[in-house]
Design an enzyme around this catalytic site. Structure first.
Site, PDB file in Angstrom:
ATOM      1  N   GLU A 272       0.845  -1.210   0.000  1.00 55.01           N
ATOM      2  CA  GLU A 272       0.000   0.000   0.000  1.00 55.01           C
ATOM      3  C   GLU A 272       0.874   1.252   0.000  1.00 55.01           C
ATOM      4  O   GLU A 272       0.590   2.220  -0.691  1.00 55.01           O
ATOM      5  CB  GLU A 272      -0.941   0.010   1.219  1.00 55.01           C
ATOM      6  CG  GLU A 272      -2.039  -1.021   1.141  1.00 55.01           C
ATOM      7  CD  GLU A 272      -2.888  -0.920  -0.125  1.00 55.01           C
ATOM      8  OE1 GLU A 272      -3.284   0.197  -0.529  1.00 55.01           O
ATOM      9  OE2 GLU A 272      -3.148  -1.972  -0.741  1.00 55.01           O
ATOM     10  N   TRP A 275       1.953   2.167  -3.369  1.00 54.82           N
ATOM     11  CA  TRP A 275       1.004   2.885  -4.233  1.00 54.82           C
ATOM     12  C   TRP A 275       1.322   4.372  -4.236  1.00 54.82           C
ATOM     13  O   TRP A 275       1.085   5.079  -5.217  1.00 54.82           O
ATOM     14  CB  TRP A 275      -0.442   2.662  -3.770  1.00 54.82           C
ATOM     15  CG  TRP A 275      -1.063   1.453  -4.394  1.00 54.82           C
ATOM     16  CD1 TRP A 275      -1.158   0.208  -3.846  1.00 54.82           C
ATOM     17  CD2 TRP A 275      -1.678   1.354  -5.707  1.00 54.82           C
ATOM     18  NE1 TRP A 275      -1.790  -0.644  -4.729  1.00 54.82           N
ATOM     19  CE2 TRP A 275      -2.121   0.034  -5.870  1.00 54.82           C
ATOM     20  CE3 TRP A 275      -1.890   2.265  -6.736  1.00 54.82           C
ATOM     21  CZ2 TRP A 275      -2.766  -0.406  -7.025  1.00 54.82           C
ATOM     22  CZ3 TRP A 275      -2.534   1.828  -7.893  1.00 54.82           C
ATOM     23  CH2 TRP A 275      -2.960   0.507  -8.031  1.00 54.82           C
ATOM     24  N   TRP A 303     -19.639  13.972 -19.643  1.00 56.11           N
ATOM     25  CA  TRP A 303     -20.038  14.054 -18.237  1.00 56.11           C
ATOM     26  C   TRP A 303     -21.363  14.792 -18.162  1.00 56.11           C
ATOM     27  O   TRP A 303     -21.646  15.625 -19.035  1.00 56.11           O
ATOM     28  CB  TRP A 303     -18.984  14.808 -17.417  1.00 56.11           C
ATOM     29  CG  TRP A 303     -17.616  14.180 -17.469  1.00 56.11           C
ATOM     30  CD1 TRP A 303     -16.536  14.644 -18.165  1.00 56.11           C
ATOM     31  CD2 TRP A 303     -17.179  12.983 -16.813  1.00 56.11           C
ATOM     32  NE1 TRP A 303     -15.452  13.816 -17.977  1.00 56.11           N
ATOM     33  CE2 TRP A 303     -15.827  12.784 -17.145  1.00 56.11           C
ATOM     34  CE3 TRP A 303     -17.795  12.062 -15.967  1.00 56.11           C
ATOM     35  CZ2 TRP A 303     -15.081  11.713 -16.678  1.00 56.11           C
ATOM     36  CZ3 TRP A 303     -17.056  10.995 -15.489  1.00 56.11           C
ATOM     37  CH2 TRP A 303     -15.720  10.816 -15.844  1.00 56.11           C
ATOM     38  N   ASN A 338     -10.068   4.830   3.233  1.00 54.16           N
ATOM     39  CA  ASN A 338      -9.766   4.540   1.823  1.00 54.16           C
ATOM     40  C   ASN A 338     -10.912   3.867   1.075  1.00 54.16           C
ATOM     41  O   ASN A 338     -11.258   4.254  -0.035  1.00 54.16           O
ATOM     42  CB  ASN A 338      -8.505   3.683   1.718  1.00 54.16           C
ATOM     43  CG  ASN A 338      -8.190   3.335   0.275  1.00 54.16           C
ATOM     44  OD1 ASN A 338      -7.988   4.218  -0.546  1.00 54.16           O
ATOM     45  ND2 ASN A 338      -8.186   2.053  -0.045  1.00 54.16           N
ATOM     46  N   TRP A 356     -14.692  13.769 -12.887  1.00 50.25           N
ATOM     47  CA  TRP A 356     -13.827  13.430 -11.737  1.00 50.25           C
ATOM     48  C   TRP A 356     -13.029  14.626 -11.226  1.00 50.25           C
ATOM     49  O   TRP A 356     -12.667  14.692 -10.052  1.00 50.25           O
ATOM     50  CB  TRP A 356     -12.868  12.289 -12.104  1.00 50.25           C
ATOM     51  CG  TRP A 356     -11.942  12.607 -13.252  1.00 50.25           C
ATOM     52  CD1 TRP A 356     -12.188  12.416 -14.574  1.00 50.25           C
ATOM     53  CD2 TRP A 356     -10.624  13.174 -13.181  1.00 50.25           C
ATOM     54  NE1 TRP A 356     -11.112  12.835 -15.330  1.00 50.25           N
ATOM     55  CE2 TRP A 356     -10.144  13.294 -14.508  1.00 50.25           C
ATOM     56  CE3 TRP A 356      -9.805  13.593 -12.132  1.00 50.25           C
ATOM     57  CZ2 TRP A 356      -8.878  13.823 -14.810  1.00 50.25           C
ATOM     58  CZ3 TRP A 356      -8.550  14.113 -12.423  1.00 50.25           C
ATOM     59  CH2 TRP A 356      -8.105  14.233 -13.756  1.00 50.25           C
ATOM     60  N   TRP A 379      -8.249   9.565  -8.012  1.00 50.45           N
ATOM     61  CA  TRP A 379      -9.512   9.948  -8.672  1.00 50.45           C
ATOM     62  C   TRP A 379      -9.561   9.397 -10.088  1.00 50.45           C
ATOM     63  O   TRP A 379     -10.583   8.891 -10.527  1.00 50.45           O
ATOM     64  CB  TRP A 379      -9.685  11.474  -8.664  1.00 50.45           C
ATOM     65  CG  TRP A 379     -10.400  11.901  -7.432  1.00 50.45           C
ATOM     66  CD1 TRP A 379      -9.827  12.312  -6.254  1.00 50.45           C
ATOM     67  CD2 TRP A 379     -11.809  11.901  -7.209  1.00 50.45           C
ATOM     68  NE1 TRP A 379     -10.799  12.569  -5.324  1.00 50.45           N
ATOM     69  CE2 TRP A 379     -12.024  12.337  -5.878  1.00 50.45           C
ATOM     70  CE3 TRP A 379     -12.921  11.584  -7.982  1.00 50.45           C
ATOM     71  CZ2 TRP A 379     -13.295  12.454  -5.325  1.00 50.45           C
ATOM     72  CZ3 TRP A 379     -14.195  11.703  -7.446  1.00 50.45           C
ATOM     73  CH2 TRP A 379     -14.377  12.135  -6.131  1.00 50.45           C
TER      74      TRP A 379
HETATM   75  P1  FAD Z   1      -2.679   3.190   5.219  1.00 49.61           P
HETATM   76  O1  FAD Z   1      -3.556   2.141   4.662  1.00 49.61           O
HETATM   77  O2  FAD Z   1      -2.210   3.040   6.603  1.00 49.61           O
HETATM   78  O3  FAD Z   1      -1.449   3.309   4.232  1.00 49.61           O
HETATM   79  C1  FAD Z   1      -0.179   3.884   4.603  1.00 49.61           C
HETATM   80  C2  FAD Z   1       0.220   4.916   3.572  1.00 49.61           C
HETATM   81  O4  FAD Z   1       0.363   4.314   2.291  1.00 49.61           O
HETATM   82  C3  FAD Z   1      -0.811   6.014   3.385  1.00 49.61           C
HETATM   83  O5  FAD Z   1      -0.676   7.014   4.357  1.00 49.61           O
HETATM   84  C4  FAD Z   1      -0.482   6.498   1.980  1.00 49.61           C
HETATM   85  O6  FAD Z   1       0.608   7.388   1.963  1.00 49.61           O
HETATM   86  C5  FAD Z   1      -0.089   5.215   1.279  1.00 49.61           C
HETATM   87  N1  FAD Z   1      -1.275   4.642   0.623  1.00 49.61           N
HETATM   88  C6  FAD Z   1      -2.144   3.739   1.117  1.00 49.61           C
HETATM   89  N2  FAD Z   1      -3.097   3.442   0.199  1.00 49.61           N
HETATM   90  C7  FAD Z   1      -2.815   4.182  -0.886  1.00 49.61           C
HETATM   91  C8  FAD Z   1      -3.421   4.334  -2.168  1.00 49.61           C
HETATM   92  N3  FAD Z   1      -4.500   3.628  -2.541  1.00 49.61           N
HETATM   93  N4  FAD Z   1      -2.870   5.197  -3.058  1.00 49.61           N
HETATM   94  C9  FAD Z   1      -1.755   5.888  -2.730  1.00 49.61           C
HETATM   95  N5  FAD Z   1      -1.138   5.789  -1.527  1.00 49.61           N
HETATM   96  C10 FAD Z   1      -1.664   4.956  -0.617  1.00 49.61           C
HETATM   97  N6  FAD Z   1      -4.027   9.494  -0.210  1.00 49.61           N
HETATM   98  C11 FAD Z   1      -3.339  10.582   0.176  1.00 49.61           C
HETATM   99  O7  FAD Z   1      -2.328  10.454   0.871  1.00 49.61           O
HETATM  100  N7  FAD Z   1      -3.735  11.825  -0.217  1.00 49.61           N
HETATM  101  C12 FAD Z   1      -4.829  12.035  -1.005  1.00 49.61           C
HETATM  102  O8  FAD Z   1      -5.122  13.171  -1.366  1.00 49.61           O
HETATM  103  C13 FAD Z   1      -5.597  10.898  -1.388  1.00 49.61           C
HETATM  104  N8  FAD Z   1      -6.723  11.041  -2.115  1.00 49.61           N
HETATM  105  C14 FAD Z   1      -7.449   9.918  -2.480  1.00 49.61           C
HETATM  106  C15 FAD Z   1      -8.600  10.079  -3.262  1.00 49.61           C
HETATM  107  C16 FAD Z   1      -9.345   8.965  -3.630  1.00 49.61           C
HETATM  108  C17 FAD Z   1     -10.568   9.132  -4.496  1.00 49.61           C
HETATM  109  C18 FAD Z   1      -8.942   7.676  -3.222  1.00 49.61           C
HETATM  110  C19 FAD Z   1      -9.737   6.472  -3.618  1.00 49.61           C
HETATM  111  C20 FAD Z   1      -7.794   7.502  -2.470  1.00 49.61           C
HETATM  112  C21 FAD Z   1      -7.019   8.612  -2.090  1.00 49.61           C
HETATM  113  N9  FAD Z   1      -5.851   8.487  -1.317  1.00 49.61           N
HETATM  114  C22 FAD Z   1      -5.139   9.603  -0.957  1.00 49.61           C
HETATM  115  C23 FAD Z   1      -5.296   7.136  -1.004  1.00 49.61           C
HETATM  116  C24 FAD Z   1      -5.733   6.516   0.336  1.00 49.61           C
HETATM  117  O9  FAD Z   1      -7.112   6.597   0.474  1.00 49.61           O
HETATM  118  C25 FAD Z   1      -5.073   7.191   1.539  1.00 49.61           C
HETATM  119  O10 FAD Z   1      -3.681   7.270   1.355  1.00 49.61           O
HETATM  120  C26 FAD Z   1      -5.340   6.398   2.834  1.00 49.61           C
HETATM  121  O11 FAD Z   1      -6.713   6.265   3.044  1.00 49.61           O
HETATM  122  C27 FAD Z   1      -4.702   7.123   3.996  1.00 49.61           C
HETATM  123  O12 FAD Z   1      -4.982   6.468   5.199  1.00 49.61           O
HETATM  124  P2  FAD Z   1      -3.820   5.748   6.015  1.00 49.61           P
HETATM  125  O13 FAD Z   1      -2.655   6.670   6.137  1.00 49.61           O
HETATM  126  O14 FAD Z   1      -4.430   5.235   7.249  1.00 49.61           O
HETATM  127  O15 FAD Z   1      -3.440   4.582   5.008  1.00 49.61           O
END
Ligand code: FAD
Length: 470
Positions: A272, A275, A303, A338, A356, A379
């Site tokens: 994760e 990503w 759209w 997420n 979007w 997005w």
């Molecule tokens: P954890 O699950 O604990 O993950 C640890 C770290 O890994 C996160 O802090 C993040 O840096 C990275 N990570 C985890 N999942 C993803 C993912 N799918 N994509 C990219 N990095 C990831 N994340 C942001 O940091 N900033 C945003 O502006 C953002 N916008 C989003 C918009 C949409 C529509 C979606 C679907 C996802 C978005 N995310 C964004 C990705 C993800 O939702 C968040 O990183 C995550 O929910 C943060 O919570 P956490 O730190 O507890 O994640």
């Protein structure tokens, strides 16, 4: 000024440890000044409202930590080149250091400044930013950028990830003066975040270690359930560089070495985290990902702009409980789980056929972790025009997703309290509940809670048709 002076221009790296620009400047042996600029350059995306709230406090915390090391933090606003010029002259700096950033517009600003300063005889050095690996170091066998996550991740995994660096030693007497010309004005509505977050480098380290100690084992299975507090919540700390991905990586490795049985759990967490690097890979290699669809054919997508639907979505008044819960969590806390981010984005772009980019901008303004790479890349991923996106025919059904990932309705009841009294069976689909159950729960559809804004079945069909036209 008899001592040589180095200037460290801080951007998304508001920390002391594992900060190559800061550490190198300190190793130069003279006086060190840190500078943060609230940039007004058009090519640099200004943080959204919630992120500005975070930023002000993060700078406050960083200013104090730097001050204890004998380093003054100067905060100014303006065009980066002009502010740098001014501060270089005022402070008599001979060298400038920064950690890299990756958006095309940011890179242009940095390259121009670098060549201008070098022409004037200053020494300028840029260092690896807050990534596991620099985006250009990961390439396919043909030397091209990746467009699919799994092979990207496989390559990244095999890279040597640099060990995090220590914080610099104390350079001199503590500095207590505050040198802020300006503070970024955060919107009034962001005041409600007060007390909900602990901000700064020390807090970020605490969040990481709490997660590793208490929740890592639950992560792979529990991370999809918004009612469980299982994910790390590191995102805003990573966004502002209060902690680096390398520090997270190595701390997790250390945990794995101490307890080899946590390896399978850690693996999911690593992927994760990767990503995030993948989003930056896209940001670096593509053109303006916040505006331009990465799959070209989406340029002609039809759209349907419905302002009414968009406002209902923003306010958490769509009549679809898990979506409303997510949008209200976002508004109240600056964060959203997420899985729910995916569901609300899917409803907006697919069932409601709203562009979007509108949703991306709302998130950008409301998220404390609003990130220049993760937000637009995610997005685009949900809307179907991103890299490695889900196939267009896979459209989330927020009711069945709610029933699956919030079966007991805890998440919905927390953020949509007007549905609190409904039994689990109906909490994700109140409009379908029998009249006596609604009455007993004190719910009147259309009065205490809205009718669903859209029929999920027919709108799904319409979305498939529209995307099929491409
Ligand atoms: P954890 O699950 O604990 O993950 C640890 C770290 O890994 C996160 O802090 C993040 O840096 C990275 N990570 C985890 N999942 C993803 C993912 N799918 N994509 C990219 N990095 C990831 N994340 C942001 O940091 N900033 C945003 O502006 C953002 N916008 C989003 C918009 C949409 C529509 C979606 C679907 C996802 C978005 N995310 C964004 C990705 C993800 O939702 C968040 O990183 C995550 O929910 C943060 O919570 P956490 O730190 O507890 O994640």
């Amino acid at each position: 000024m008899d001592q040589p002076t180095s200037l460290v221009w801080l951007r998304n790296d508001l920390r002391l440890s594992d900060n190559p620009a800061l550490l190198t400047a300190c190793a130069d042996g003279g006086r060190v000044i840190a500078l943060y600029i609230h940039e007004t350059d058009e090519d640099v995306r200004a943080p959204g409202g919630a992120a500005r709230w975070w930023l002000n406090q993060s700078l406050e915390s960083l200013g104090q930590a730097l001050g204890k090391k004998g380093i003054l933090l100067i905060v100014r606003a303006g065009m980066a080149a002009e502010v740098l010029d001014k501060v270089i002259t005022e402070e008599g700096a001979q060298s400038v250091h920064w950690n890299r950033r990756y958006a095309p517009g940011e890179r242009e600003v940095d390259q121009q400044i670098k060549s201008d300063l070098r022409e004037r005889g200053l020494s300028v050095a840029s260092h690896i930013g807050n990534m596991l690996a620099e985006p250009w170091t990961i390439a396919t066998g043909q030397g091209k950028p990746y467009s699919v996550f799994s092979p990207f991740w496989k390559t990244l995994r095999d890279c040597r990830i640099e060990q995090p660096l220590a914080a610099p030693r104390k350079l001199g007497e503590a500095v207590t003066a505050k040198s802020y010309d300006t503070e970024y004005r955060a919107p009034k509505w962001s005041e409600k975040f007060e007390g909900q977050w602990t901000i700064g480098e020390a807090a970020a380290q605490k969040v990481l270690h709490n997660f590793l100690d208490e929740r890592l084992e639950d992560y792979p299975e529990g991370r999809d359930f918004p009612g469980r507090d299982v994910t790390s919540r590191l995102s805003p700390h990573l966004r502002f560089g209060e902690i680096t991905a390398r520090q997270v990586w190595y701390a997790t490795q250390a945990r794995m070495e101490a307890e080899p049985e946590v390896r399978p759990y850690a693996d999911k967490f690593f992927s994760e985290l990767a990503w995030r690097d993948f989003s930056y890979h896209q940001l670096y290699h593509r053109k303006d990902i916040a505006r331009v669809p990465m799959q070209e054919k989406y340029g002609s997508m039809r759209w349907s702009a419905s302002e009414k639907a968009e406002v209902a979505w923003q306010k958490g008044q769509t009549g679809i409980p898990i979506v409303d819960a997510g949008m209200r969590e976002l508004w109240q806390t600056g964060y959203m789980h997420n899985r729910v981010r995916m569901l609300v984005a899917s409803l907006l772009t697919k069932n409601l056929l709203v562009d979007w980019r509108h949703g991306e901008r709302w998130f950008w303004d409301c998220l404390v972790d609003g990130d220049v790479a993760n937000n637009p890349a995610s997005w685009q991923w949900v809307a179907g025009c991103g890299l490695d996106a889900a196939p267009y025919f896979r459209i989330f059904n927020p009711v069945t997703q709610g029933e699956r990932f919030d079966a007991a309705g805890n998440y919905v009841r927390k953020w949509v309290p007007e549905l609190k009294g409904l039994p689990d069976k109906w909490v994700h689909e109140p409009a379908g509940a029998p009249a006596d159950i609604l009455r007993k729960a004190g719910v009147t559809i259309g009065e205490t809670y809205p009718e669903p804004i859209v029929d999920l079945k027919t709108s799904r069909q319409r979305a498939l048709e529209r995307q099929g036209e491409l």
